[in-house]
Design a protein around this motif. Sequence first.
Motif, PDB file in Angstrom:
ATOM      1  N   GLU A  53       0.869  -1.179   0.000  1.00 59.76           N
ATOM      2  CA  GLU A  53       0.000   0.000   0.000  1.00 59.76           C
ATOM      3  C   GLU A  53       0.914   1.241   0.000  1.00 59.76           C
ATOM      4  N   PRO A  54       0.769   2.160  -0.979  1.00 60.93           N
ATOM      5  CA  PRO A  54       1.690   3.310  -1.037  1.00 60.93           C
ATOM      6  C   PRO A  54       1.715   4.149   0.244  1.00 60.93           C
ATOM      7  N   GLU A  55       0.636   4.058   1.057  1.00 59.23           N
ATOM      8  CA  GLU A  55       0.610   4.828   2.309  1.00 59.23           C
ATOM      9  C   GLU A  55       1.145   4.018   3.495  1.00 59.23           C
ATOM     10  N   ASP A  56       1.580   2.762   3.249  1.00 58.04           N
ATOM     11  CA  ASP A  56       2.150   1.939   4.335  1.00 58.04           C
ATOM     12  C   ASP A  56       3.594   2.398   4.573  1.00 58.04           C
ATOM     13  N   HIS A  57       3.738   3.301   5.534  1.00 59.09           N
ATOM     14  CA  HIS A  57       5.009   3.988   5.776  1.00 59.09           C
ATOM     15  C   HIS A  57       6.197   3.039   5.896  1.00 59.09           C
ATOM     16  N   ASP A  58       6.088   2.047   6.809  1.00 58.91           N
ATOM     17  CA  ASP A  58       7.240   1.181   7.094  1.00 58.91           C
ATOM     18  C   ASP A  58       7.595   0.272   5.917  1.00 58.91           C
ATOM     19  N   ALA A  59       6.568  -0.249   5.252  1.00 58.81           N
ATOM     20  CA  ALA A  59       6.829  -1.150   4.121  1.00 58.81           C
ATOM     21  C   ALA A  59       7.466  -0.378   2.956  1.00 58.81           C
ATOM     22  N   VAL A  60       7.012   0.872   2.732  1.00 60.32           N
ATOM     23  CA  VAL A  60       7.592   1.689   1.650  1.00 60.32           C
ATOM     24  C   VAL A  60       9.034   2.054   1.996  1.00 60.32           C
ATOM     25  N   LEU A  61       9.257   2.384   3.258  1.00 60.19           N
ATOM     26  CA  LEU A  61      10.623   2.707   3.694  1.00 60.19           C
ATOM     27  C   LEU A  61      11.548   1.498   3.494  1.00 60.19           C
ATOM     28  N   ALA A  62      11.065   0.312   3.878  1.00 59.86           N
ATOM     29  CA  ALA A  62      11.876  -0.905   3.722  1.00 59.86           C
ATOM     30  C   ALA A  62      12.185  -1.137   2.240  1.00 59.86           C
ATOM     31  N   ALA A  63      11.194  -0.915   1.386  1.00 61.47           N
ATOM     32  CA  ALA A  63      11.405  -1.102  -0.059  1.00 61.47           C
ATOM     33  C   ALA A  63      12.444  -0.102  -0.569  1.00 61.47           C
ATOM     34  N   ALA A  64      12.394   1.129  -0.061  1.00 61.04           N
ATOM     35  CA  ALA A  64      13.369   2.148  -0.489  1.00 61.04           C
ATOM     36  C   ALA A  64      14.778   1.734  -0.082  1.00 61.04           C
ATOM     37  N   ARG A  65      14.894   1.208   1.139  1.00 65.00           N
ATOM     38  CA  ARG A  65      16.228   0.793   1.623  1.00 65.00           C
ATOM     39  C   ARG A  65      16.781  -0.352   0.802  1.00 65.00           C
ATOM     40  N   GLN A  66      15.893  -1.204   0.284  1.00 66.70           N
ATOM     41  CA  GLN A  66      16.356  -2.379  -0.475  1.00 66.70           C
ATOM     42  C   GLN A  66      16.761  -2.051  -1.905  1.00 66.70           C
ATOM     43  N   LEU A  67      16.366  -0.858  -2.392  1.00 68.36           N
ATOM     44  CA  LEU A  67      16.655  -0.527  -3.796  1.00 68.36           C
ATOM     45  C   LEU A  67      18.151  -0.388  -4.020  1.00 68.36           C
ATOM     46  N   HIS A  68      18.605  -0.963  -5.114  1.00 70.69           N
ATOM     47  CA  HIS A  68      20.016  -0.800  -5.473  1.00 70.69           C
ATOM     48  C   HIS A  68      20.104  -0.233  -6.889  1.00 70.69           C
ATOM     49  N   PHE A  69      20.668   0.966  -6.993  1.00 74.45           N
ATOM     50  CA  PHE A  69      20.748   1.635  -8.294  1.00 74.45           C
ATOM     51  C   PHE A  69      22.153   1.584  -8.867  1.00 74.45           C
ATOM     52  N   THR A  70      22.239   1.360 -10.176  1.00 76.07           N
ATOM     53  CA  THR A  70      23.511   1.599 -10.865  1.00 76.07           C
ATOM     54  C   THR A  70      23.191   2.438 -12.106  1.00 76.07           C
ATOM     55  N   PHE A  71      24.135   3.283 -12.490  1.00 75.78           N
ATOM     56  CA  PHE A  71      23.901   4.210 -13.593  1.00 75.78           C
ATOM     57  C   PHE A  71      24.995   4.066 -14.634  1.00 75.78           C
ATOM     58  N   VAL A  72      24.585   4.029 -15.901  1.00 77.17           N
ATOM     59  CA  VAL A  72      25.551   3.922 -16.989  1.00 77.17           C
ATOM     60  C   VAL A  72      25.327   5.078 -17.958  1.00 77.17           C
ATOM     61  N   ARG A  73      26.364   5.865 -18.154  1.00 80.39           N
ATOM     62  CA  ARG A  73      26.261   7.045 -19.024  1.00 80.39           C
ATOM     63  C   ARG A  73      26.005   6.659 -20.469  1.00 80.39           C
ATOM     64  N   GLN A  74      25.014   7.311 -21.105  1.00 82.23           N
ATOM     65  CA  GLN A  74      24.643   7.045 -22.497  1.00 82.23           C
ATOM     66  C   GLN A  74      25.190   8.134 -23.423  1.00 82.23           C
ATOM     67  N   PRO A  75      25.222   7.869 -24.748  1.00 83.21           N
ATOM     68  CA  PRO A  75      25.745   8.876 -25.673  1.00 83.21           C
ATOM     69  C   PRO A  75      24.965  10.203 -25.622  1.00 83.21           C
TER      70      PRO A  75
END
Length: 226
Positions: A53-75
């Motif tokens: 549920e987007p308003e489920d504070h703790d579950a959304v926070l946990a999902a944010a903490r689990q996110l792993h981003f990598t970025f690759v520069r494009q032309p």
Amino acid sequence: MRVNGMLIAIDGTAGTGKSSVGKAVAAKLGYGFLSTGEMYRALAYKVFEKHIEPEDHDAVLAAARQLHFTFVRQPDASLKMYVDGEYLGGKLHLEEVGNVASRVSTNGEARRVLTEKMRDVGEDGGIVMEGRDVGTVVFPDAEMKFYLDASAEERAKRRFKQLKEAGEHADYNEILKSIQERDYRDSHRAVSPLKPAEDAVIIDTSALNLQQVTAAVWEKIQHYAA
Ligand code: DC
């Protein structure tokens, strides 16, 4: 100045051409371009996928903490974003994902988590970052700050045209309503509401095309660099 150059923040409401302008300016400078909204959209996508549920504070926070981003520069200067090793592409731009993004972005603690990840990407400079609070919260010390705006009607017209051109279903009144709701939520949330930084250059793009906005931004940058 930072190790790789300036940190340029471009904030403003949705549909003002922030991404196109930011990308064009980044390419001219040989900088990278990052849309921070993509990171909120990635969180929204995961929240949606996990049936949180987007308003489920703790579950959304946990999902944010689990996110792993990598970025690759494009032309074209943009930084291609991988979320947990996966490129999510167009899935992030579904209307539904945008709406959930606007809802999860009211979660202050999840914002702090994403803000830290944005700082990791941008602190060395040489980057144009587009979003809602880049100049106010993520990088209040950005070398240059822009704030782009346009009337809701003008933005709805642009979105309508875009969808029509892509051969998709479009209803002007529905689009306008959704833009107004999103604006209201983005500018009234308790944490990091959408507003221009005090030292931002404000550009009303209602009567300007993309080239004209890009030219206005570019002129300020050259003025700053001179
Ligand atoms: O720019 P966009 O439409 O891709 O952003 C999607 C949502 O993410 C938007 O409704 C507000 C949120 N957002 C935010 O709160 N802060 C940012 N820096 C960028 C986006």
